[in-house]
Design a protein around this motif. Structure first.
Motif, PDB file in Angstrom:
ATOM      1  N   ASP A 162      72.925  56.788 120.586  1.00 29.76           N
ATOM      2  CA  ASP A 162      73.304  58.157 120.956  1.00 29.76           C
ATOM      3  C   ASP A 162      73.297  58.333 122.476  1.00 29.76           C
ATOM      4  O   ASP A 162      74.136  59.062 123.031  1.00 29.76           O
ATOM      5  CB  ASP A 162      72.343  59.162 120.310  1.00 29.76           C
TER       6      ASP A 162
ATOM      7  N   TRP B  26      76.368  59.527 124.756  1.00 29.36           N
ATOM      8  CA  TRP B  26      76.228  60.684 125.646  1.00 29.36           C
ATOM      9  C   TRP B  26      76.628  60.325 127.076  1.00 29.36           C
ATOM     10  O   TRP B  26      77.346  61.093 127.740  1.00 29.36           O
ATOM     11  CB  TRP B  26      74.787  61.194 125.616  1.00 29.36           C
TER      12      TRP B  26
ATOM     13  N   ASP C 173      66.215  63.164 124.982  1.00 31.73           N
ATOM     14  CA  ASP C 173      67.113  62.249 124.275  1.00 31.73           C
ATOM     15  C   ASP C 173      67.519  61.040 125.106  1.00 31.73           C
ATOM     16  O   ASP C 173      67.737  59.951 124.546  1.00 31.73           O
ATOM     17  CB  ASP C 173      68.390  62.983 123.841  1.00 31.73           C
TER      18      ASP C 173
END
Length: 454
Positions: free
Chosen positions: A127, A131, A252
């Motif tokens: 992820d 991103w 994140d």
């Protein structure tokens, strides 16, 4: 016509005899030979002197170069090493490891964020890559945040100095944040871009500069949040949206970069609220956060030297030449010599000494990181020679995660003192890693072929 025979047949004059002629001839030969020996000796002497001058010159240059070199200590736990290697192989198998992110510490931070669950860490990593591509993070340096000075009036946040361990100190004056006025001089999207640019700057410049200055690997911050004056106005809809977006990006994509946080000037209401919030946090995360009242100065001075702590926090730093500590961006990353070393990659390669610690924390070995292109031996690193491609600003700043291990029998022995015995005893170290520290056979097989004579 006269020749040798004719000369011998001539009569002697004034006591000059034939034997005297032979003596004279031998004397001339001896003199000639003596002159040759003298010249040769003189030549040898000049050559030796020239050689000595050259060697002394090299030694002076080498000594000067060694004085300018540094060694950065990087302690790695053997179990972490094992976990990172397994994670790294998993990423390689699924084509999820771009060269610029092939970094031991970066992978370790993602593993820690997911409690060493490889599958969860892999999803988080995947992820993150998606991103970065969507957000354009790799080109974020080109982003010009021209309104920064205006934004700082309504959202005071800045880096200032280092703590006593050498980590950068990040400060936010939360009580002075006015999100409604922030969005009058910028947009949330632009502020988020600025925030990401600053985080990237940490990994590209601040952390490496601090590592060089402290001579130990650093990749986390000490944070001070001043909540004096915090009220409902600080939690408007705009503020909540901004904080939520920043928090998600940080957790994140930049996990495990907080070493410790000090929340200062907290009133009784905030302390009660913190008691409730703390119960929902991971115990490890909660242990990093310290909530202090108005008498926080001594606590801050325990971890930050007074010369590095702003005067308005109880320190002695004013940064008057920069218009105050909020505007100075004080730190090793502002030193031209340190910046040059960062750009040369000295925080990642030749000057780095990696030590391996066992489960009990005792140092059991060290490793010399290798360049991704494979150039440069330990011998070159030990002699202080430079390899241009690896130290140029354009060289990839990655770190091989499975460097060559060498056994250490004295905890404080410098690697330069370990030579011939290392090769023979390396296999014993690997066996010991396997049998006593629980290292997997795959790790041993991975490390064994890389053992070499330093």
């Amino acid at each position: 016509m006269s020749g040798p025979l004719d000369r011998l047949a001539r009569p002697s004059f004034e006591g000059f005899t034939h034997n005297d002629g032979k003596k004279e001839s031998r004397s001339d030969a001896d003199n000639s030979e003596g002159e040759k020996k003298t010249k040769i000796a003189s030549f040898k002497k000049k050559a030796i002197n020239a050689g000595n001058k050259f060697r002394h010159s090299l030694r002076r240059r080498s000594k000067k170069k060694n004085e300018n070199q540094i060694s950065i200590e990087d302690i790695r736990d053997v179990q972490d090493l094992q976990a990172v290697e397994a994670f790294r192989q998993c990423l390689l198998d699924e084509d999820l490891l771009p060269q610029q992110h092939d970094d031991y510490h970066m992978m370790l931070r993602f593993l820690k964020a997911r409690k060493f669950d490889v599958e969860k860490a892999k999803l988080m990593w995947s992820d993150m890559l998606a991103w970065r591509k969507e957000f354009g993070t790799d080109n974020i340096e080109e982003f010009d945040y021209s309104e920064l000075n205006e934004v700082m009036k309504y959202y005071p946040q800045f880096y200032h100095g280092v703590d006593k361990d050498g980590r950068p100190v990040y400060v936010e004056l939360i009580g002075k944040v006015d999100a409604n006025k922030v969005v009058q001089v910028t947009t949330i999207d632009r502020y988020v871009k600025y925030h990401v640019k600053e985080f990237e700057k940490c990994f590209q410049m601040r952390f490496p500069a601090c590592s060089i200055a402290a001579k130990r690997h650093l990749d986390s911050c000490t944070t001070i949040l001043d909540v004096q004056g915090v009220g409902l106005k600080n939690f408007s809809k705009t503020a909540r949206e901004l904080i939520t977006r920043l928090q998600k990006i940080d957790s994140d994509n930049y996990p495990e970069t907080l070493c410790r946080m000090y929340i200062i000037n907290a009133g009784q209401g905030f302390k009660m609220l913190w008691g409730t919030i703390k119960s929902f946090l991971d115990p490890k995360t909660a242990s990093k956060i310290h909530v202090l009242g108005t008498k926080y100065q001594n606590k801050l001075l325990e971890i930050i030297d007074e010369s590095e702590l702003p005067e308005f926090f109880g320190g002695k730093c004013k940064c008057e030449e920069h218009g105050g500590c909020q505007r100075s961006d004080k730190g090793p990353w502002k030193d031209p010599t340190t910046i040059k070393r960062v750009l040369n990659g000295e925080a990642n390669y030749d000057r780095q000494i990696v030590t391996i610690s066992g489960t009990d924390g005792k140092i059991i070995g060290y490793a010399r990181p290798q360049r991704p292109n494979g150039k440069g031996s330990d011998a070159s690193a030990e002699s202080g020679s430079e390899v241009e491609d690896a130290t140029s600003p354009t060289a990839p700043k990655t770190l091989i995660t499975n460097p060559s291990l060498t056994p250490v029998h004295e905890e404080h022995m410098h690697p330069r003192l370990l030579f011939a015995p290392l090769l023979k005893k390396a296999s014993l170290l690997l066996t010991r890693l396997w049998t006593t520290d629980g290292a997997a056979p795959e790790l041993v097989q991975c490390l064994l072929p890389q053992v070499h004579y330093p």
